[in-house]
Design a protein around this motif. Structure first.
Motif, short mmCIF file in Angstrom:
data_model
loop_
_atom_site.label_atom_id
_atom_site.label_comp_id
_atom_site.label_asym_id
_atom_site.label_seq_id
_atom_site.Cartn_x
_atom_site.Cartn_y
_atom_site.Cartn_z
N GLU A 121 0.83 -1.20 0.00
CA GLU A 121 0.00 0.00 0.00
C GLU A 121 0.87 1.26 0.00
O GLU A 121 2.01 1.25 0.47
CB GLU A 121 -0.91 0.02 1.23
N THR A 122 0.32 2.34 -0.50
CA THR A 122 0.96 3.65 -0.42
C THR A 122 0.35 4.41 0.75
O THR A 122 -0.72 4.03 1.25
CB THR A 122 0.73 4.45 -1.72
N PRO A 123 1.00 5.49 1.22
CA PRO A 123 0.38 6.28 2.31
C PRO A 123 -1.04 6.72 1.98
O PRO A 123 -1.92 6.69 2.84
CB PRO A 123 1.33 7.48 2.44
N ARG A 124 -1.29 7.10 0.72
CA ARG A 124 -2.64 7.53 0.34
C ARG A 124 -3.62 6.37 0.37
O ARG A 124 -4.73 6.50 0.91
CB ARG A 124 -2.61 8.16 -1.06
N ALA A 128 -7.05 5.53 3.15
CA ALA A 128 -8.44 5.27 2.75
C ALA A 128 -8.97 3.97 3.35
O ALA A 128 -10.19 3.77 3.44
CB ALA A 128 -8.54 5.23 1.23
N LYS A 129 -8.06 3.08 3.78
CA LYS A 129 -8.48 1.76 4.26
C LYS A 129 -8.46 1.64 5.78
O LYS A 129 -8.98 0.66 6.33
CB LYS A 129 -7.57 0.68 3.67
N ILE A 130 -7.83 2.59 6.48
CA ILE A 130 -7.63 2.45 7.93
C ILE A 130 -8.96 2.29 8.67
O ILE A 130 -9.13 1.38 9.49
CB ILE A 130 -6.82 3.64 8.49
N GLU A 131 -9.92 3.16 8.41
CA GLU A 131 -11.20 3.09 9.12
C GLU A 131 -11.97 1.81 8.82
O GLU A 131 -12.48 1.15 9.74
CB GLU A 131 -12.05 4.32 8.81
N THR A 164 -6.82 -8.90 4.58
CA THR A 164 -7.90 -9.08 3.60
C THR A 164 -8.40 -7.75 3.04
O THR A 164 -9.46 -7.71 2.41
CB THR A 164 -9.07 -9.86 4.22
N SER A 165 -7.65 -6.68 3.27
CA SER A 165 -8.02 -5.39 2.68
C SER A 165 -7.44 -5.23 1.28
O SER A 165 -7.53 -4.17 0.67
CB SER A 165 -7.52 -4.24 3.57
N ILE A 166 -6.84 -6.29 0.75
CA ILE A 166 -6.18 -6.27 -0.55
C ILE A 166 -7.18 -6.37 -1.69
O ILE A 166 -8.35 -6.68 -1.49
CB ILE A 166 -5.19 -7.46 -0.66
N GLU A 167 -6.70 -6.07 -2.91
CA GLU A 167 -7.48 -6.32 -4.13
C GLU A 167 -6.73 -7.40 -4.90
O GLU A 167 -5.83 -7.10 -5.69
CB GLU A 167 -7.62 -5.05 -4.98
N PRO A 168 -7.07 -8.67 -4.68
CA PRO A 168 -6.23 -9.76 -5.20
C PRO A 168 -6.48 -10.06 -6.68
O PRO A 168 -7.56 -9.82 -7.21
CB PRO A 168 -6.66 -10.95 -4.35
N GLU A 169 -5.44 -10.60 -7.31
CA GLU A 169 -5.56 -11.12 -8.67
C GLU A 169 -5.56 -12.65 -8.60
O GLU A 169 -6.50 -13.30 -9.03
CB GLU A 169 -4.39 -10.61 -9.52
#
Length: 254
Positions: A121-124, A128-131, A164-169
């Protein structure tokens, strides 16, 4: 299209024996040469041929020590094959040993960011995913505490929520369906279903046979590092369960 292909793959580990080298062994085998008797080889996987196609939903079953987690790690690229060939067309996201790697003196919020960076992940993107991650973990004010004070169940909840906050391929999953209590396990199973629906292919290991029947379209039965059978979940699980029960009866009768 084949996303992963294993061609006659084998994997060996060189394992060092426990204990110290004796003076006799040291002198007999050379002062500056490592004793061959002090290590041995373990054939973890042998003659594995496997094709994972686009849209595959593949489960893996087998007894403890059958090589299930080892196979997943080889598929994910953690272990290179000793023999044979591994070909991958796509980006792999893996969920195994998810509770490792926390910073114990950092609090839950800080560990969300830290683990997110490790996942690419990037800081940006992690902001967006922390909450959503915090909300899914249900840890509330405990996120303000250092992770060293978390129970094992709390760590698994947080780790699962981050992982599990990933966008998997291509998604590879190892025994993460047992995260937390029963209510959280149900949430975890639904989250895995969502990830699976988004992924181009999924490979999953679990001792939860009902979950595998629900989530998978095909099952591999692995036995002592070799593929015993591949087929529909109901058929493979029935054969595997029958074999396990027979083995248990033999041990009890001995």
């Amino acid at each position: 299209m084949s996303l992963i292909k294993l061609e006659d793959v084998g994997l060996k580990f060189h394992v060092r024996r426990a204990g110290r080298v004796s003076l006799k062994d040291y002198l007999l085998h050379g002062m500056f040469r490592r004793s061959k008797r002090n290590s041995f080889e373990v054939q973890a996987l042998e003659h594995v041929n496997l094709t994972v196609d686009e849209g595959a939903r593949l489960g893996i079953v087998g007894h403890n020590g059958a090589g299930k987690s080892t196979l997943l790690k080889l598929l994910a690229g953690v272990y290179p094959p000793t023999t044979g060939r591994r070909v991958v067309n796509g980006r792999i996201s893996s969920l195994f040993e998810i509770a490792l790697g926390f910073e114990p003196d950092a609090n839950g919020w800080e560990n969300i960011a830290y683990r997110g960076y490790l996942q690419g992940e990037t800081p940006r993107s992690i902001r967006a995913k922390i909450e959503p991650i915090a909300e899914f973990s249900e840890l509330g004010d405990f996120l303000n505490m250092p992770v060293r004070y978390y129970s094992s169940g709390m760590k698994v909840r947080l780790a699962f929520s981050i992982a599990t906050s990933i966008e998997p391929e291509i998604l590879i999953v190892d025994e993460v369906l047992s995260a937390g209590d029963m209510a959280f396990q149900n949430k975890a199973r639904e989250r895995i279903k969502t990830l699976m629906s988004a992924a181009r292919a999924v490979i999953i290991v679990s001792h939860d046979m009902k979950a595998l029947e629900l989530l998978c379209e095909s099952i591999i039965w692995l036995d002592h590092g070799k593929i015993q059978a591949i087929g529909p979940p109901e058929d493979i699980i029935k054969s595997y369960t029958r074999q396990q029960n027979q083995s248990k009866e033999k041990r009890q009768a001995a």
